[in-house]
Scaffold this motif. Structure first.
Motif, PDB file in Angstrom:
ATOM      1  N   UNK A  55       0.535  -0.793  -0.188  1.00 45.28           N
ATOM      2  CA  UNK A  55      -0.268   0.077  -0.191  1.00 45.28           C
ATOM      3  C   UNK A  55       0.470   1.338   0.116  1.00 45.28           C
ATOM      4  N   UNK A  56       1.820   1.155  -0.502  1.00 46.96           N
ATOM      5  CA  UNK A  56       3.204   2.243  -0.496  1.00 46.96           C
ATOM      6  C   UNK A  56       2.665   2.885  -2.403  1.00 46.96           C
ATOM      7  N   UNK A  57       1.806   2.585  -2.814  1.00 43.91           N
ATOM      8  CA  UNK A  57       2.218   2.645  -4.031  1.00 43.91           C
ATOM      9  C   UNK A  57       0.084   2.847  -4.978  1.00 43.91           C
ATOM     10  N   UNK A  58      -0.296   3.374  -5.833  1.00 43.16           N
ATOM     11  CA  UNK A  58      -1.417   2.877  -6.221  1.00 43.16           C
ATOM     12  C   UNK A  58      -1.030   3.101  -8.051  1.00 43.16           C
ATOM     13  N   UNK A  59      -1.848   2.148  -8.744  1.00 39.33           N
ATOM     14  CA  UNK A  59      -1.239   1.986 -10.126  1.00 39.33           C
ATOM     15  C   UNK A  59      -2.742   3.750 -10.570  1.00 39.33           C
ATOM     16  N   UNK A  60      -2.095   3.875 -11.412  1.00 34.02           N
ATOM     17  CA  UNK A  60      -3.684   3.911 -12.813  1.00 34.02           C
ATOM     18  C   UNK A  60      -3.532   3.873 -14.202  1.00 34.02           C
ATOM     19  N   UNK A  61      -4.481   3.492 -13.779  1.00 32.68           N
ATOM     20  CA  UNK A  61      -4.912   2.779 -15.687  1.00 32.68           C
ATOM     21  C   UNK A  61      -5.206   3.962 -16.712  1.00 32.68           C
ATOM     22  N   UNK A  62      -4.652   3.015 -17.816  1.00 31.97           N
ATOM     23  CA  UNK A  62      -5.363   4.823 -18.960  1.00 31.97           C
ATOM     24  C   UNK A  62      -3.618   4.656 -19.738  1.00 31.97           C
ATOM     25  N   UNK A  63      -4.047   5.693 -20.771  1.00 34.58           N
ATOM     26  CA  UNK A  63      -2.638   5.835 -21.512  1.00 34.58           C
ATOM     27  C   UNK A  63      -2.667   7.106 -20.379  1.00 34.58           C
ATOM     28  N   UNK A  64      -3.041   8.173 -19.733  1.00 33.22           N
ATOM     29  CA  UNK A  64      -2.107   8.143 -19.197  1.00 33.22           C
ATOM     30  C   UNK A  64      -1.292   8.576 -17.452  1.00 33.22           C
ATOM     31  N   UNK A  65      -1.462   6.212 -17.558  1.00 35.94           N
ATOM     32  CA  UNK A  65      -1.235   6.007 -16.012  1.00 35.94           C
ATOM     33  C   UNK A  65      -0.286   6.048 -16.462  1.00 35.94           C
ATOM     34  N   UNK A  66      -0.130   4.907 -15.048  1.00 39.71           N
ATOM     35  CA  UNK A  66       1.658   5.148 -13.522  1.00 39.71           C
ATOM     36  C   UNK A  66       1.207   4.489 -12.862  1.00 39.71           C
ATOM     37  N   UNK A  67       1.856   5.499 -12.229  1.00 34.22           N
ATOM     38  CA  UNK A  67       2.159   5.065 -10.555  1.00 34.22           C
ATOM     39  C   UNK A  67       2.366   6.344 -10.148  1.00 34.22           C
TER      40      UNK A  67
END
Length: 177
Positions: A55-67
């Motif tokens: 729970x130190x990082x959250x993933x962000x989906x999609x073309x502008x996604x990342x961490x």
């Protein structure tokens, strides 16, 4: 939250994520983190899975996604997450460093002028600094301390510059208080 024991690789990757996220406030791509820490993007993806589980990082989906780092990430690395930290200027070989801010200055062996060193804890990457480079820190917000020094060493994992102090003045200008 109990303190989390991170490997040096996890600390390096998490520190790079926080530094890159501070610059843009957007999700950070794994490839950008890989470039920052000089590792393979696949290694970064694998490490991100374990950091997500912690729970130190959250993933962000999609073309502008990342961490994005979570609040727990800042706590795990003992990094202050402030909305508007005071700006403490940092000059590298005479040029302002816009992507970094000084978080802490630790002075060691001030009683011995020939061995006087300062540990400069930087919020931002120190990868572009090299031994022998000239650095100016300050003026700090309250005491107006200015330190001129030469890089004697650095710690990329914890974003610390070790300076051999050439000159130190306070106040370098009239204090604000």
């Amino acid at each position: 939250m109990s303190s989390i024991e991170l490997t040096s690789s996890q600390k390096t990757i998490l520190t790079a994520l926080i530094n890159l996220h501070r610059e843009t406030e957007d999700a950070v791509k794994g490839e950008d983190i890989a470039a920052e820490v000089d590792r393979n993007p696949g290694t970064i993806r694998n490490q991100m899975q374990s950091l997500k589980a912690l729970q130190l990082v959250e993933g962000v989906p999609g073309p502008k996604g990342g961490y994005k780092p979570t609040a727990n990430a800042y706590e795990a690395l003992d990094v202050d997450q402030m909305d508007e930290p005071a700006a403490v200027p940092l000059l590298h070989n005479g040029e302002p460093v816009d992507t970094a801010n000084v978080g802490e200055i630790d002075l060691s062996s001030v009683h011995h002028p020939d061995l006087c060193r300062a540990e400069i804890h930087v919020q931002g990457s120190v990868r572009e600094f090299h031994e022998g480079d000239s650095v100016r820190v300050g003026p700090t917000p309250l005491s107006k301390l200015v330190i001129d020094g030469t890089v004697d060493g650095k710690d990329d994992t914890d974003n610390i510059l070790i300076l051999r102090i050439d000159d130190m003045r306070a106040p370098a200008e009239e204090p604000a208080h």
